[in-house]
Design an enzyme around this catalytic site. Structure first.
Site, PDB file in Angstrom:
ATOM      1  N   GLU A 151      -6.623   4.900  -7.798  1.00  0.00           N
ATOM      2  CA  GLU A 151      -7.362   3.645  -7.955  1.00  0.00           C
ATOM      3  C   GLU A 151      -8.617   3.679  -7.089  1.00  0.00           C
ATOM      4  OE1 GLU A 151      -6.969   1.037 -10.119  1.00  0.00           O
ATOM      5  OE2 GLU A 151      -8.908   0.684  -9.195  1.00  0.00           O
ATOM      6  N   LYS A 207      -9.394  11.599  -5.677  1.00  0.00           N
ATOM      7  CA  LYS A 207      -9.397  10.345  -4.904  1.00  0.00           C
ATOM      8  C   LYS A 207      -9.807  10.602  -3.443  1.00  0.00           C
ATOM      9  CE  LYS A 207      -8.711   6.254  -3.403  1.00  0.00           C
ATOM     10  NZ  LYS A 207      -9.617   5.155  -3.707  1.00  0.00           N
ATOM     11  N   CYS A 263      -8.670   2.359   3.839  1.00  0.00           N
ATOM     12  CA  CYS A 263      -8.747   3.631   3.101  1.00  0.00           C
ATOM     13  C   CYS A 263      -9.499   4.753   3.822  1.00  0.00           C
ATOM     14  CB  CYS A 263      -9.369   3.389   1.731  1.00  0.00           C
ATOM     15  SG  CYS A 263      -8.325   2.359   0.687  1.00  0.00           S
TER      16      CYS A 263
HETATM   17  N1  LIG Z   1      -6.698  -1.498  -0.485  1.00  0.00           N
HETATM   18  C1  LIG Z   1      -7.614  -0.851  -1.165  1.00  0.00           C
HETATM   19  O1  LIG Z   1      -8.791  -1.221  -1.205  1.00  0.00           O
HETATM   20  C2  LIG Z   1      -7.246   0.391  -1.946  1.00  0.00           C
HETATM   21  C3  LIG Z   1      -8.142   0.909  -2.896  1.00  0.00           C
HETATM   22  C4  LIG Z   1      -7.772   2.046  -3.618  1.00  0.00           C
HETATM   23  C5  LIG Z   1      -6.566   2.675  -3.350  1.00  0.00           C
HETATM   24  N2  LIG Z   1      -5.729   2.163  -2.405  1.00  0.00           N
HETATM   25  C6  LIG Z   1      -4.447   2.835  -2.177  1.00  0.00           C
HETATM   26  O2  LIG Z   1      -3.439   2.097  -2.876  1.00  0.00           O
HETATM   27  C7  LIG Z   1      -2.215   2.098  -2.130  1.00  0.00           C
HETATM   28  C8  LIG Z   1      -1.781   0.675  -1.846  1.00  0.00           C
HETATM   29  O3  LIG Z   1      -2.751   0.070  -1.022  1.00  0.00           O
HETATM   30  P1  LIG Z   1      -2.764  -1.501  -0.729  1.00  0.00           P
HETATM   31  O4  LIG Z   1      -3.951  -1.767   0.103  1.00  0.00           O
HETATM   32  O5  LIG Z   1      -2.574  -2.233  -2.009  1.00  0.00           O
HETATM   33  O6  LIG Z   1      -1.430  -1.606   0.143  1.00  0.00           O
HETATM   34  P2  LIG Z   1      -0.731  -2.901   0.744  1.00  0.00           P
HETATM   35  O7  LIG Z   1      -0.221  -2.515   2.054  1.00  0.00           O
HETATM   36  O8  LIG Z   1      -1.656  -4.082   0.617  1.00  0.00           O
HETATM   37  O9  LIG Z   1       0.490  -3.171  -0.265  1.00  0.00           O
HETATM   38  C9  LIG Z   1       1.577  -2.312  -0.425  1.00  0.00           C
HETATM   39  C10 LIG Z   1       2.763  -3.148  -0.877  1.00  0.00           C
HETATM   40  O10 LIG Z   1       3.845  -2.272  -1.212  1.00  0.00           O
HETATM   41  C11 LIG Z   1       5.054  -2.923  -0.864  1.00  0.00           C
HETATM   42  N3  LIG Z   1       6.144  -1.949  -0.778  1.00  0.00           N
HETATM   43  C12 LIG Z   1       6.354  -0.965   0.134  1.00  0.00           C
HETATM   44  N4  LIG Z   1       7.494  -0.294  -0.132  1.00  0.00           N
HETATM   45  C13 LIG Z   1       8.025  -0.865  -1.235  1.00  0.00           C
HETATM   46  C14 LIG Z   1       9.195  -0.621  -1.994  1.00  0.00           C
HETATM   47  N5  LIG Z   1      10.063   0.339  -1.661  1.00  0.00           N
HETATM   48  N6  LIG Z   1       9.440  -1.403  -3.075  1.00  0.00           N
HETATM   49  C15 LIG Z   1       8.584  -2.389  -3.415  1.00  0.00           C
HETATM   50  N7  LIG Z   1       7.453  -2.661  -2.733  1.00  0.00           N
HETATM   51  C16 LIG Z   1       7.176  -1.926  -1.656  1.00  0.00           C
HETATM   52  C17 LIG Z   1       4.727  -3.591   0.458  1.00  0.00           C
HETATM   53  O11 LIG Z   1       5.637  -4.630   0.757  1.00  0.00           O
HETATM   54  C18 LIG Z   1       3.311  -4.106   0.181  1.00  0.00           C
HETATM   55  O12 LIG Z   1       3.314  -5.429  -0.337  1.00  0.00           O
HETATM   56  C19 LIG Z   1      -2.489   2.939  -0.882  1.00  0.00           C
HETATM   57  O13 LIG Z   1      -2.103   4.262  -1.128  1.00  0.00           O
HETATM   58  C20 LIG Z   1      -4.000   2.854  -0.741  1.00  0.00           C
HETATM   59  O14 LIG Z   1      -4.534   3.962  -0.073  1.00  0.00           O
HETATM   60  C21 LIG Z   1      -6.029   1.036  -1.699  1.00  0.00           C
END
Ligand SMILES: NC(=O)c1ccc[n+]([C@@H]2O[C@H](COP(=O)([O-])OP(=O)(O)OC[C@H]3O[C@@H](n4cnc5c(N)ncnc54)[C@H](O)[C@@H]3O)[C@@H](O)[C@H]2O)c1
Length: 432
Positions: A151, A207, A263
């Site tokens: 993403e 990515k 990130c």
């Molecule tokens: N935040 C960004 O801008 C962004 C952009 C692109 C990619 N990413 C990538 O996407 C991924 C997620 O990032 P994010 O910022 O959304 O993370 P986040 O920390 O906001 O959310 C992750 C969620 O996953 C849940 N979770 C963890 N273990 C779980 C399980 N076993 N079952 C169900 N839910 C579970 C957590 O409770 C949390 O709500 C990461 O790898 C990040 O690097 C993030």
């Protein structure tokens, strides 16, 4: 299509809501009960512009459901997106993949018919291979396929980025499955997004390579800003001058504090670990990490200089503490190192951030949150513009000065040096 998003953070919730808005039936799963309760009560657990309306609309039309029941969601979905966090491990620079693998094991228990399992989380090369291995322990290979679909959305612009991405990258070794994912994105591709498919490891690396490149651009311009400060050159002119070259491009060339967020810091570290693992020295990215760390202390030193090295009892106001505007995300924000540093040396700090008070600062003494710009600037010695929120871009400093004049350190170059000088403000900025 019937899909589910596991992890309802910035990525899972935004993409889940957007997929639902395209007409799909979407389950959003999280292990955090509180988050799911909030969502089921029409509340959003974090700040992202436009997300509340989008979630509300699709929740009430029953296309978007929230649950902690992973079994239910997996059984009722054909495509399962893993969107859990991949933070830096506490013991090393590598990505902590615990959540990803836990989810893979959970999914493997509930596969009842053919499923496409897609990693949207940012994961190192070969994570897809390991997920495949883990699931194969429980289910026959012909019952599932593991795909990488990283993403690229940015917090603060997440909905727009999801709907109008530059490109959609899918990594799979199975053409039929690639076509299925392509058809899920069809409405977005029709609006102009490029669809690019490669093998699974290729997508995983794309990515990291993208984030490391953008981080490099920021560090590059930050270092040039240091040179500008010593040579009477404006970093803004340099950024414009180089950015006009189409080979370079003008974006991500704004000097400021050290890059932060959820990130860039973690992804630059993780990719160097992958490099080391495959005996490849990613020395440029390693230099970027170092340069960014140095920048944290460099800006602190600059503040010390502005205050003539007298920090004790100085009153400092922070305008914005998040790592960028339009998000409430504090992960790796440079304010997290700056504020404790000055507090430790006896400063008294007030801060205001449009996204609200921060739990990260709740334990500190001599640090308080104010509800607006005028309160935060009352009787202070120095105002630091830390985050470029819209509402900080046209402040009436004369009005704010009322009782006591203060110095201004604009870490985002929101104001013109000439104008601020003309108006008689004691104004400092970056690389100008
Ligand atoms: N935040 C960004 O801008 C962004 C952009 C692109 C990619 N990413 C990538 O996407 C991924 C997620 O990032 P994010 O910022 O959304 O993370 P986040 O920390 O906001 O959310 C992750 C969620 O996953 C849940 N979770 C963890 N273990 C779980 C399980 N076993 N079952 C169900 N839910 C579970 C957590 O409770 C949390 O709500 C990461 O790898 C990040 O690097 C993030």
């Amino acid at each position: 299509m019937k899909i589910c998003m596991i992890g309802t953070g910035y990525v899972g919730l935004v993409s889940g809501a957007c997929f639902a808005d395209l007409g799909n039936s979407v389950y959003c799963v999280d292990k955090n009960n509180e988050k799911i309760d909030l969502l089921n009560n029409n509340q959003i657990p974090f700040f992202e512009p436009g997300l509340h309306e989008l979630v509300s609309k699709n929740f009430s039309s029953n296309r978007l459901k929230f649950t902690t029941n992973l079994k239910l969601a997996v059984k009722n979905s054909d495509i399962i997106f893993i969107c859990v966090g991949t933070p830096t491990s506490k013991k090393s620079r590598s990505a902590d993949l615990r959540h990803v693998y836990n989810v893979a094991i959970e999914i493997s228990k509930y596969i009842n018919k053919f499923k496409i399992i897609v990693t949207k989380s940012t994961v190192p090369i070969s994570t897809g291979d390991k997920i495949e291995k883990l699931i194969s322990k429980k289910k026959r290979k012909r019952l599932f396929e593991v795909v990488s679909n990283p993403e690229f959305l940015r917090e603060g612009e997440a909905i727009r980025d999801f709907r109008f991405p530059d490109r959609i990258v899918v990594g799979s070794n199975n053409k039929k499955v690639t076509r299925k994912i392509e058809s899920l994105y069809d409405p977005i591709i029709k609006k102009g997004a490029k669809f690019f498919s490669t093998n699974r490891r290729g997508a995983e690396l794309i990515k990291y390579a993208s984030n490391a490149f953008l981080a490099t651009k920021i560090s590059y311009v930050n270092e040039l800003a240091n040179l500008c400060e010593k040579t009477g050159v404006s970093i803004e002119d340099v950024s414009l001058g180089i950015g006009l070259d189409k080979r370079i491009g003008s974006r991500f060339l704004r000097a400021g504090p050290a890059f932060g967020g959820s990130c860039f810091p973690k992804d630059t570290k993780a990719v160097t670990v992958t490099g080391d693992l495959f005996k490849t020295d990613l020395s440029i990215i390693k230099a970027v990490i170092k340069s960014n760390e140095k920048r944290r202390t460099l800006l602190i030193d600059r503040v010390k200089k502005i205050l003539s090295n007298k920090i004790k009892n100085k009153k400092i106001a922070f305008l914005g503490v998040t790592f960028k505007p339009n998000t409430d995300d504090m992960r790796q924000s440079s304010s997290l190192s700056m504020i404790p540093f000055f507090l430790k040396r006896g400063a008294k700090i007030t801060y205001y951030d449009p996204s609200g008070e921060k739990k990260e600062f709740s334990k500190f003494k001599n640090l308080s949150f104010c509800n607006n710009v005028s309160d935060v600037c009352k009787n202070v010695d120095l105002v630091i513009i830390h985050t470029e929120w819209e509402e900080f871009k046209a402040l009436d400093f004369k009005k704010l000065y009322k009782k006591k004049k203060f110095k201004i350190y604009d870490m985002r170059n929101l104001y013109s040096v000439e104008l601020m000088k003309k108006k008689g403000f004691d104004y400092y900025s970056i690389g100008r």
